[in-house]
Structures are given as structure tokens and as C-alpha cells.
Write a protein that holds these residues in place. Sequence first.
Motif, PDB file in Angstrom:
ATOM      1  N   GLY A 282      -6.589 -24.963   8.689  1.00 45.01           N
ATOM      2  CA  GLY A 282      -5.260 -25.529   8.495  1.00 45.01           C
ATOM      3  C   GLY A 282      -4.777 -25.524   7.061  1.00 45.01           C
ATOM      4  N   GLU A 283      -5.328 -24.626   6.235  1.00 47.31           N
ATOM      5  CA  GLU A 283      -4.943 -24.623   4.818  1.00 47.31           C
ATOM      6  C   GLU A 283      -3.466 -24.268   4.622  1.00 47.31           C
ATOM      7  N   GLN A 284      -2.880 -23.581   5.597  1.00 48.32           N
ATOM      8  CA  GLN A 284      -1.460 -23.240   5.490  1.00 48.32           C
ATOM      9  C   GLN A 284      -0.579 -24.480   5.606  1.00 48.32           C
ATOM     10  N   LYS A 285      -1.130 -25.542   6.181  1.00 48.45           N
ATOM     11  CA  LYS A 285      -0.368 -26.788   6.357  1.00 48.45           C
ATOM     12  C   LYS A 285      -0.615 -27.778   5.218  1.00 48.45           C
TER      13      LYS A 285
ATOM     14  N   ALA B 226       0.833  -1.208   0.000  1.00 45.72           N
ATOM     15  CA  ALA B 226       0.000   0.000   0.000  1.00 45.72           C
ATOM     16  C   ALA B 226       0.864   1.253   0.000  1.00 45.72           C
ATOM     17  N   GLU B 227       1.902   1.261   0.830  1.00 50.72           N
ATOM     18  CA  GLU B 227       2.800   2.419   0.881  1.00 50.72           C
ATOM     19  C   GLU B 227       3.525   2.620  -0.454  1.00 50.72           C
ATOM     20  N   GLY B 228       3.797   1.520  -1.144  1.00 48.37           N
ATOM     21  CA  GLY B 228       4.448   1.617  -2.436  1.00 48.37           C
ATOM     22  C   GLY B 228       3.490   1.937  -3.565  1.00 48.37           C
ATOM     23  N   GLY B 229       2.178   1.956  -3.255  1.00 47.38           N
ATOM     24  CA  GLY B 229       1.176   2.220  -4.273  1.00 47.38           C
ATOM     25  C   GLY B 229       1.089   1.130  -5.318  1.00 47.38           C
ATOM     26  N   PHE B 230       1.430  -0.099  -4.913  1.00 48.46           N
ATOM     27  CA  PHE B 230       1.502  -1.221  -5.859  1.00 48.46           C
ATOM     28  C   PHE B 230       0.236  -2.073  -5.754  1.00 48.46           C
ATOM     29  N   THR B 231      -0.436  -2.276  -6.856  1.00 46.67           N
ATOM     30  CA  THR B 231      -1.692  -3.038  -6.860  1.00 46.67           C
ATOM     31  C   THR B 231      -1.682  -4.208  -7.842  1.00 46.67           C
ATOM     32  N   ASP B 232      -0.599  -4.372  -8.597  1.00 46.97           N
ATOM     33  CA  ASP B 232      -0.551  -5.408  -9.634  1.00 46.97           C
ATOM     34  C   ASP B 232      -0.181  -6.766  -9.041  1.00 46.97           C
ATOM     35  N   TYR B 233      -1.021  -7.254  -8.154  1.00 43.96           N
ATOM     36  CA  TYR B 233      -0.786  -8.573  -7.566  1.00 43.96           C
ATOM     37  C   TYR B 233      -2.126  -9.194  -7.192  1.00 43.96           C
ATOM     38  N   GLU B 234      -2.099 -10.494  -7.007  1.00 42.94           N
ATOM     39  CA  GLU B 234      -3.293 -11.227  -6.580  1.00 42.94           C
ATOM     40  C   GLU B 234      -3.120 -11.660  -5.136  1.00 42.94           C
ATOM     41  N   LEU B 235      -4.140 -11.435  -4.323  1.00 37.78           N
ATOM     42  CA  LEU B 235      -4.120 -11.870  -2.924  1.00 37.78           C
ATOM     43  C   LEU B 235      -4.977 -13.114  -2.785  1.00 37.78           C
ATOM     44  N   VAL B 236      -4.351 -14.197  -2.365  1.00 42.52           N
ATOM     45  CA  VAL B 236      -5.061 -15.458  -2.131  1.00 42.52           C
ATOM     46  C   VAL B 236      -5.099 -15.702  -0.630  1.00 42.52           C
ATOM     47  N   LEU B 237      -6.291 -15.721  -0.065  1.00 38.20           N
ATOM     48  CA  LEU B 237      -6.450 -15.878   1.375  1.00 38.20           C
ATOM     49  C   LEU B 237      -6.610 -17.343   1.754  1.00 38.20           C
ATOM     50  N   LEU B 238      -5.774 -17.808   2.671  1.00 42.85           N
ATOM     51  CA  LEU B 238      -5.868 -19.165   3.196  1.00 42.85           C
ATOM     52  C   LEU B 238      -6.603 -19.124   4.536  1.00 42.85           C
ATOM     53  N   ASN B 239      -7.366 -20.171   4.805  1.00 41.30           N
ATOM     54  CA  ASN B 239      -8.111 -20.268   6.058  1.00 41.30           C
ATOM     55  C   ASN B 239      -7.240 -20.978   7.095  1.00 41.30           C
ATOM     56  N   LEU B 240      -6.703 -20.197   8.020  1.00 41.69           N
ATOM     57  CA  LEU B 240      -5.806 -20.769   9.021  1.00 41.69           C
ATOM     58  C   LEU B 240      -6.541 -21.688   9.981  1.00 41.69           C
ATOM     59  N   HIS B 241      -7.823 -21.383  10.257  1.00 44.11           N
ATOM     60  CA  HIS B 241      -8.593 -22.207  11.183  1.00 44.11           C
ATOM     61  C   HIS B 241      -8.818 -23.607  10.612  1.00 44.11           C
TER      62      HIS B 241
END
Length: 222
Positions: free
Chosen positions: A40-43, A23-38
Amino acid sequence: MPAFTLYGSRGSTNTDRVRLTLAEGGFTDYELVLLNLHKGEQKSTENKKRHPWGKIPVITSAEGFVLYESRAICKYLATKYSFPLLPPDSDIEAAALFDQAQCAEMLYFAEPAGRITFEKFVKRFMGLPPDDAVVSDALRSVEMFFDIAERLLRQKDYMAGNDFTLIDIYYIPLIQRLFVCGYGDIIVGREAVSAWWNRCVNRPAIQRVLAADKEAAVAASK
């Protein structure tokens, strides 16, 4: 195609460091993929191919470059995309002070603050009681840290000098969590620390991220 994909989770302080940097860099050219930690998707096997320890955040580029650990990601992005959040390469002393400030943040602040937020925030979602002895010990360390920071911030505007840098961003997510856990007085009760904090969180880019997160939290609670 976006420049890279950021794998993270809503409410993750480590993910938020990267989001605030972007946000501080003003950069938006990326995709955010949200994992559900509850869940255990990170594992998952898939995420462990990206992060061997099964954690977040991670970024992956279209070219196959993979990088994990929030501070490494932030510094890489700031360098690659020329965000004005690092000291110039030509100023060796400023770069050394930046590295020194990062060590202090990680060792003397993030470690005990992380213990507090785990005991008082994360455990709540796990249905577990906090370990009050762990919290008390960590609080002493955080209080001691900000006693020293109070003296230092009387002589400079930001943690690594007189310019806002990645180091200041690194503090924001965990300090926010301290406020949520009821320990905001640690910040607002110290004049120079409180002034530094206000300078950080009142930056327009930071405000936009915090406002968006607040809206997301309200929507999720309905």
C-alpha cells in the motif's frame, strides 16, 4: 542530478506505458523509484502529495513540477524531449486522428481489458476468485473492439495511421496482460491485428524493456 524521478511499480501496466515511452525515446536520464503496491505504499501520505488519489505513476522534476496519469506523462515526455512518437504540430488532421485513436484506446479497449486483468490477474495476488460474469462481459467488449480494429488495420500500419506513435505504446502493457491471462488468441487470431502487434513488440527498444522485465520476474521468483 537526473532530469526527473518516475514513481511506479514493477508489473504496473500504467508504469510500463511510461517506461516503454522512455525506451522508445532513448531517454535514460531519470530515476525510477519502485513503490510496493502490495504494502500500500502508493496510498502513503508522501505519495498522496504527488498523486491526490494515491496511485502511480507520477513524475517529479528537480524544479518541482509534478505530473500524474500515464498517458499525460507519456505525451508530456514525448513533447518535452522530442521523441518521434507524436504527429507534427503542423499536421492538424494527423493530430486530430491521434486524439481520436487515443479516445478509442481508452474507452473501447483499456476499460474492458482493465476489468479482465483485474479479475484474472490482480485478484489472484489478492487471494480472491475472479468474477466470471465480469470477465465474460469484458471479453465480449474486447473481442468487439478487435473485430473493428481488424478492419481498420487492413488499411493502415498502426492505430493512429501509418506511423508508430504513443497510441500503439499505450496498448502494449494491457495486451501483454491479456496473453498472461490466457486470452492471446484475441490478438493472434486476427491477421491484421496480429501483424500490427508483431510490428510493435519487435521494435528494438520495446524488446529491450520486455526482456529486462522477464529477467526481473525470473529473479523475483527465485
